[in-house]
Design a protein around this motif. Structure first.
Motif, short mmCIF file in Angstrom:
data_model
loop_
_atom_site.label_atom_id
_atom_site.label_comp_id
_atom_site.label_asym_id
_atom_site.label_seq_id
_atom_site.Cartn_x
_atom_site.Cartn_y
_atom_site.Cartn_z
N GLY A 185 23.59 3.16 59.48
CA GLY A 185 22.27 2.54 59.57
C GLY A 185 21.29 2.97 58.50
O GLY A 185 20.13 2.54 58.51
N THR A 186 21.73 3.80 57.56
CA THR A 186 20.89 4.27 56.45
C THR A 186 21.22 3.47 55.19
O THR A 186 22.38 3.12 54.97
CB THR A 186 21.13 5.77 56.19
N ALA A 187 20.21 3.19 54.38
CA ALA A 187 20.46 2.52 53.10
C ALA A 187 21.35 3.42 52.25
O ALA A 187 21.00 4.57 51.98
CB ALA A 187 19.15 2.23 52.39
N ALA A 188 22.49 2.90 51.83
CA ALA A 188 23.48 3.73 51.14
C ALA A 188 23.07 4.04 49.71
O ALA A 188 23.12 5.19 49.26
CB ALA A 188 24.84 3.06 51.16
N ILE A 189 22.67 3.01 48.97
CA ILE A 189 22.31 3.16 47.55
C ILE A 189 20.93 2.53 47.36
O ILE A 189 20.76 1.33 47.56
CB ILE A 189 23.32 2.47 46.63
N ILE A 190 19.95 3.33 47.02
CA ILE A 190 18.60 2.83 46.79
C ILE A 190 18.53 2.17 45.42
O ILE A 190 18.98 2.74 44.41
CB ILE A 190 17.58 3.97 46.88
N GLN A 191 17.97 0.99 45.38
CA GLN A 191 17.65 0.31 44.12
C GLN A 191 16.19 -0.11 44.18
O GLN A 191 15.67 -0.45 45.26
CB GLN A 191 18.56 -0.89 43.90
N SER A 192 15.53 -0.12 43.02
CA SER A 192 14.07 -0.34 42.96
C SER A 192 13.74 -1.26 41.80
O SER A 192 13.17 -0.86 40.81
CB SER A 192 13.35 1.01 42.80
N TYR A 274 20.43 7.66 45.14
CA TYR A 274 19.58 6.94 44.20
C TYR A 274 20.03 7.24 42.78
O TYR A 274 19.77 8.33 42.27
CB TYR A 274 18.12 7.36 44.40
N PRO A 275 20.74 6.32 42.13
CA PRO A 275 21.07 6.53 40.71
C PRO A 275 19.80 6.45 39.87
O PRO A 275 19.16 5.40 39.80
CB PRO A 275 22.03 5.37 40.40
N ILE A 276 19.44 7.55 39.23
CA ILE A 276 18.15 7.62 38.55
C ILE A 276 18.17 8.78 37.57
O ILE A 276 19.07 9.62 37.61
CB ILE A 276 17.01 7.79 39.59
N LEU A 277 17.21 8.84 36.70
CA LEU A 277 17.05 9.99 35.81
C LEU A 277 16.50 11.17 36.60
O LEU A 277 15.60 11.00 37.45
CB LEU A 277 16.12 9.65 34.66
N SER A 278 16.99 12.35 36.31
CA SER A 278 16.57 13.52 37.09
C SER A 278 15.14 13.94 36.80
O SER A 278 14.63 14.86 37.44
CB SER A 278 17.52 14.70 36.83
N PHE A 279 14.46 13.26 35.86
CA PHE A 279 13.05 13.60 35.69
C PHE A 279 12.24 13.19 36.91
O PHE A 279 11.04 13.46 37.00
CB PHE A 279 12.47 13.05 34.39
N ALA A 280 12.91 12.55 37.88
CA ALA A 280 12.26 12.27 39.15
C ALA A 280 11.99 13.53 39.96
O ALA A 280 11.13 13.53 40.86
CB ALA A 280 13.13 11.32 39.98
N LEU A 281 12.67 14.62 39.66
CA LEU A 281 12.56 15.81 40.49
C LEU A 281 11.15 16.40 40.53
O LEU A 281 10.66 16.74 41.61
CB LEU A 281 13.57 16.86 40.03
#
Length: 437
Positions: A185-192, A274-281
């Protein structure tokens, strides 16, 4: 913990477009400076960037009371690229500005528009791994700001633990994990996709797998000897994006979700990966400090579990346009950024999301969990590859629009890769690269 880069990465190029923009400005380090000079610094408008920019400006002003730094902001992505290019072309650039290294740096015509920094004493502090990606002709033009980062999958460790999942080392394992997450029931892969640049990570973050399969890919790509659509390793990033979409593994509102909303869902466990750049941290640290260490990191998986390398990004650069009338003050500010004191300011403001590429800059012991996951890949050069934009001058400007289409089912992976090859061809011809005309 000190990071000592082991590899000298070559210089490269990239692309920009044009537009009109409203800039916001704020003064840091004081409300004005009637007895000294005020210099302006143009940065992107992410919360993380503004936070560390204001801290750098404040600490610099404390050490140099006669110089005030005023922060201006611009959007991210293509709109921001347009602003930078337009302001350079019109001679209306801020005294100092932050921008990409690598391919996009080459496309702002540094030899024509920027003040060279070669020979400046503060450049001795800059890692030799960084200098090539801000070099054009015989000169270097920028200093690093921020840390090295990665194109990877940030994941919620609590969700993984609750479902008994292990970090995947192959694409098939990643898909299997994702199906189990969806079933829970959780979104598996977040896309934005409302923030279009975030759509590119399935392709850009997969490059370490491409390089592992074909070590000469970057060289051959620059020489027009290989293509995304026809290289069996390179096309997989597009294919993986299409496969994940068709499997229904994205959040239902992926088309309208923004980058900040995606980070919120990841932090709260409403989305697992979430496939993303780690500068999100650092942005996660600022907005969701209590959940920061719930977030881990793993490379975008390929086919070979024995390799499973990480695609890494070098930091952005800070540059001086030739239009500035405050050259000495601006150079003083760059010297501060490229110092251990500058690193400490950034760490204090937003934490560290990877290694600094300034000599003498140590990472604190309490870096986020995801950074600890990342550092072994940085420390062993056999386990990482720079992103393609740091190895080749060839990068088309339309990738983020193409990956939105592929990831939305509008265009097939094969057609998307072919369209990107056509986009790249236009860019390579504009750069007059051998083998493209």
């Amino acid at each position: 913990m000190t990071f000592t880069p082991k590899r000298r990465w070559p210089a490269i190029a990239g692309s920009v477009t044009a537009a009109a923009l409203v800039l916001t400005g704020c003064s840091a380090g004081g409300s004005g400076n009637s007895d000294g000079k005020t210099i302006t610094w143009l940065v992107d408008n992410t919360e993380n960037t503004i936070t560390y920019a204001e801290k750098l400006a404040e600490d610099f002003h404390a050490a140099n009371p006669d110089i005030t730094v005023e922060i201006e902001t611009r959007p991210q992505g293509g709109d921001g690229d347009n602003i930078v290019k337009t302001r350079l072309a019109t001679g209306d650039m801020a005294d100092v500005f932050s921008y990409n290294t690598g391919s996009l740096f080459q496309q702002i015509n540094p030899e024509q528009n920027l003040i060279p920094l070669t020979g400046e004493p503060f450049m001795d502090n800059v890692s030799e791994s960084f200098t090539p990606v801000v070099t054009a002709g015989d000169n270097a033009y920028g200093v690093p700001v921020g840390t090295g980062s990665a194109g990877a999958v940030l994941y919620n460790k609590k969700v993984y633990e609750e479902l008994g999942l292990s970090v995947p080392k192959t694409w098939d394992e990643f898909m299997e994990n994702s199906r189990k997450i969806k079933e829970s029931g959780t979104a598996a892969i977040i896309q934005s996709y409302q923030t279009t640049w975030t759509s590119q990570l399935f392709v850009l973050g997969d490059f370490a797998n491409v390089a592992a399969a074909n070590p000469t890919f970057a060289e051959d790509y620059t020489a027009n000897k290989v293509k995304y659509a026809t290289d069996p390793a390179a096309v997989k990033g597009f294919e993986h994006l299409e496969e994940a979409y068709k499997a229904g593994l994205f959040n239902d509102d992926f088309a309208s979700t923004t980058y900040p909303q995606a980070l919120e869902r990841l932090a709260n466990g409403e989305g697992a990966q979430y496939p993303i750049l780690s500068f999100a941290l650092p942005e996660l640290k600022v907005s969701y400090p209590d959940q920061l260490n719930d977030i881990g990191l793993f490379p975008l998986p390929g086919d070979d579990p024995a390799k499973n390398p990480l695609t890494v990004w070098l930091p952005g650069g800070v540059y001086l346009p030739k239009s500035t009338e405050n050259v000495e003050e601006a150079k003083k500010f760059l010297a501060f950024i490229a110092s251990s004191e500058g690193c400490e300011s950034q760490t204090e403001a937003v934490g560290a999301n990877g290694p600094y590429l300034v000599e003498g800059c140590d990472l604190p012991d309490d870096v986020p969990t995801a950074v600890k996951d990342m550092l072994p890949y940085f420390e062993d050069e056999t386990r990482n590859s720079p992103a393609l934009e740091f190895l080749s001058p060839v990068k088309g400007p339309a990738l983020e629009q193409i990956t939105v289409e592929v990831g939305s089912g509008i265009r097939s992976a094969k057609d998307g890769a072919a369209l990107y090859d056509a986009d790249v061809t236009k860019q390579a011809k504009q750069l007059n690269l051998p083998g493209w005309n």
